[in-house]
Write an enzyme that holds these catalytic residues in place. Sequence first.
Site, PDB file in Angstrom:
ATOM      1  N   HIS A 117     -61.489 -49.061  65.129  1.00 40.33           N
ATOM      2  CA  HIS A 117     -61.231 -47.718  64.608  1.00 40.33           C
ATOM      3  C   HIS A 117     -60.060 -47.745  63.642  1.00 40.33           C
ATOM      4  O   HIS A 117     -59.053 -48.407  63.886  1.00 40.33           O
ATOM      5  CB  HIS A 117     -60.935 -46.736  65.747  1.00 40.33           C
ATOM      6  CG  HIS A 117     -59.757 -47.130  66.588  1.00 40.33           C
ATOM      7  ND1 HIS A 117     -59.817 -48.142  67.528  1.00 40.33           N
ATOM      8  CD2 HIS A 117     -58.482 -46.677  66.615  1.00 40.33           C
ATOM      9  CE1 HIS A 117     -58.638 -48.284  68.095  1.00 40.33           C
ATOM     10  NE2 HIS A 117     -57.801 -47.407  67.567  1.00 40.33           N
ATOM     11  N   SER A 151     -48.527 -48.602  63.668  1.00 46.55           N
ATOM     12  CA  SER A 151     -48.359 -48.531  62.199  1.00 46.55           C
ATOM     13  C   SER A 151     -47.449 -47.387  61.766  1.00 46.55           C
ATOM     14  O   SER A 151     -46.718 -47.502  60.778  1.00 46.55           O
ATOM     15  CB  SER A 151     -49.723 -48.323  61.530  1.00 46.55           C
ATOM     16  OG  SER A 151     -50.603 -49.368  61.824  1.00 46.55           O
ATOM     17  N   LYS A 168     -41.276 -39.735  73.748  1.00 43.04           N
ATOM     18  CA  LYS A 168     -41.533 -38.671  74.723  1.00 43.04           C
ATOM     19  C   LYS A 168     -40.287 -38.449  75.591  1.00 43.04           C
ATOM     20  O   LYS A 168     -40.335 -37.706  76.562  1.00 43.04           O
ATOM     21  CB  LYS A 168     -42.754 -39.020  75.583  1.00 43.04           C
ATOM     22  CG  LYS A 168     -42.628 -40.350  76.279  1.00 43.04           C
ATOM     23  CD  LYS A 168     -43.911 -40.738  76.963  1.00 43.04           C
ATOM     24  CE  LYS A 168     -43.727 -42.124  77.542  1.00 43.04           C
ATOM     25  NZ  LYS A 168     -44.924 -42.850  77.764  1.00 43.04           N
TER      26      LYS A 168
HETATM   27  P1  AMP Z   1     -54.895 -46.634  68.983  1.00 45.42           P
HETATM   28  O1  AMP Z   1     -53.995 -46.124  70.069  1.00 45.42           O
HETATM   29  O2  AMP Z   1     -54.210 -47.048  67.743  1.00 45.42           O
HETATM   30  O3  AMP Z   1     -55.850 -47.672  69.497  1.00 45.42           O
HETATM   31  O4  AMP Z   1     -55.784 -45.382  68.542  1.00 45.42           O
HETATM   32  C1  AMP Z   1     -56.762 -44.830  69.367  1.00 45.42           C
HETATM   33  C2  AMP Z   1     -56.786 -43.350  69.116  1.00 45.42           C
HETATM   34  O5  AMP Z   1     -57.956 -42.812  69.732  1.00 45.42           O
HETATM   35  C3  AMP Z   1     -55.604 -42.637  69.743  1.00 45.42           C
HETATM   36  O6  AMP Z   1     -54.837 -42.044  68.713  1.00 45.42           O
HETATM   37  C4  AMP Z   1     -56.224 -41.599  70.654  1.00 45.42           C
HETATM   38  O7  AMP Z   1     -55.574 -40.354  70.524  1.00 45.42           O
HETATM   39  C5  AMP Z   1     -57.654 -41.504  70.179  1.00 45.42           C
HETATM   40  N1  AMP Z   1     -58.612 -41.143  71.222  1.00 45.42           N
HETATM   41  C6  AMP Z   1     -58.577 -41.455  72.549  1.00 45.42           C
HETATM   42  N2  AMP Z   1     -59.657 -40.936  73.197  1.00 45.42           N
HETATM   43  C7  AMP Z   1     -60.403 -40.290  72.248  1.00 45.42           C
HETATM   44  C8  AMP Z   1     -61.635 -39.572  72.261  1.00 45.42           C
HETATM   45  N3  AMP Z   1     -62.346 -39.383  73.397  1.00 45.42           N
HETATM   46  N4  AMP Z   1     -62.108 -39.064  71.090  1.00 45.42           N
HETATM   47  C9  AMP Z   1     -61.412 -39.222  69.951  1.00 45.42           C
HETATM   48  N5  AMP Z   1     -60.239 -39.887  69.871  1.00 45.42           N
HETATM   49  C10 AMP Z   1     -59.730 -40.419  70.982  1.00 45.42           C
END
Ligand code: AMP
Length: 323
Positions: free
Chosen positions: A150, A275, A285
């Site tokens: 992603h 990033s 947080k």
């Molecule tokens: P990363 O943490 O860089 O791997 O990015 C993953 C992203 O996916 C995070 O920013 C989450 O907020 C997002 N995410 C987690 N679960 C979902 C979901 N069910 N639908 C859409 N985005 C999601």
Amino acid sequence: MDVPENLHSLIEETTNNAVGLVYSQPTQQQIVQDKQNYLISYIESLQKKDEHTNDNKKQKVNPFENPEKSLTVYKGNKYTILLNKFPVQKNHFLLITNEFIRQDALLDPTDLITVYKILKQLSKVKNTDSKTVAFFNSGSNSGASQAHKHIQFIRVDNDYKLFPDRVVAGKQFYVPNFQTPPMADQTKSYAHFIAPLHKDGDDDDVASDDLAMTYIALVQNCLTVIKDHHHLEGLEAPQTSSLSYNFIMTPDWLMLVPRSKETAATNGHFFNINSLGFLGLILTKNKDTYEKLVNNEFLIDTDILQKVGFPREYEKPDKEGDY
Ligand code: AMP
């Protein structure tokens, strides 16, 4: 994938009708200055997101296998454009592959050109006071939480200066190589590699092959930094699979930052960096950590970013491309 011409309105429309978005609104936010601007955000609700992510990990749920319908902006043959369920801002969205591909696999030329086309498409939207930035966290030290490929997109205010814009100002696109290495900002203490993507001329778009060669050149530079570090520290040679880096792209430049760890620990405070940290966006947080950050009690560049990356001395000593 052909990027829809009305992508911006599709994103807006999907956001307005989405069910279940959990915004990570900053409880407090402030710009601080070290050698550059940093935007420090205290986001209490990050806790909720972490709990959700941990639950997903425990249950081994892949949220991108069956993306939520109401968050889906556009579905193409190879990719889906999906709203981030836990956005750090309105319209924070993702480009995910429809088939499972590992997040630590390299980006392929189609991934790169699709990201670039999305950025170009959104840069045509008139009357906005912000620009879209794409980022990709790859590898176990990069700050990624999901294993399915992603790439994310956020908007950054035009008032908030991104240092690579300054580094590439007036430079034309070139594919970095040994003679003409990637560019860097001398004032940063951590290794990073920047390639300008701007092209003047009738066809001002970078071609897919050129984009792929540029990306691979920057990946090679990251690998060299990691390899040199292992060598100098007397460690065993790293596996190619241990490559971790952050990828950040705008229509004007691409930057890669090699990563040594996910979290920096400084005086009992912990910073999880992905990033966004290398864009100067530091999220916490913890209120106490926030207050120390805004009171300049940390040198963000050396106490945080260099610790999760590599010192610049591991970069090749060729200064030609330096800013
Ligand atoms: P990363 O943490 O860089 O791997 O990015 C993953 C992203 O996916 C995070 O920013 C989450 O907020 C997002 N995410 C987690 N679960 C979902 C979901 N069910 N639908 C859409 N985005 C999601």
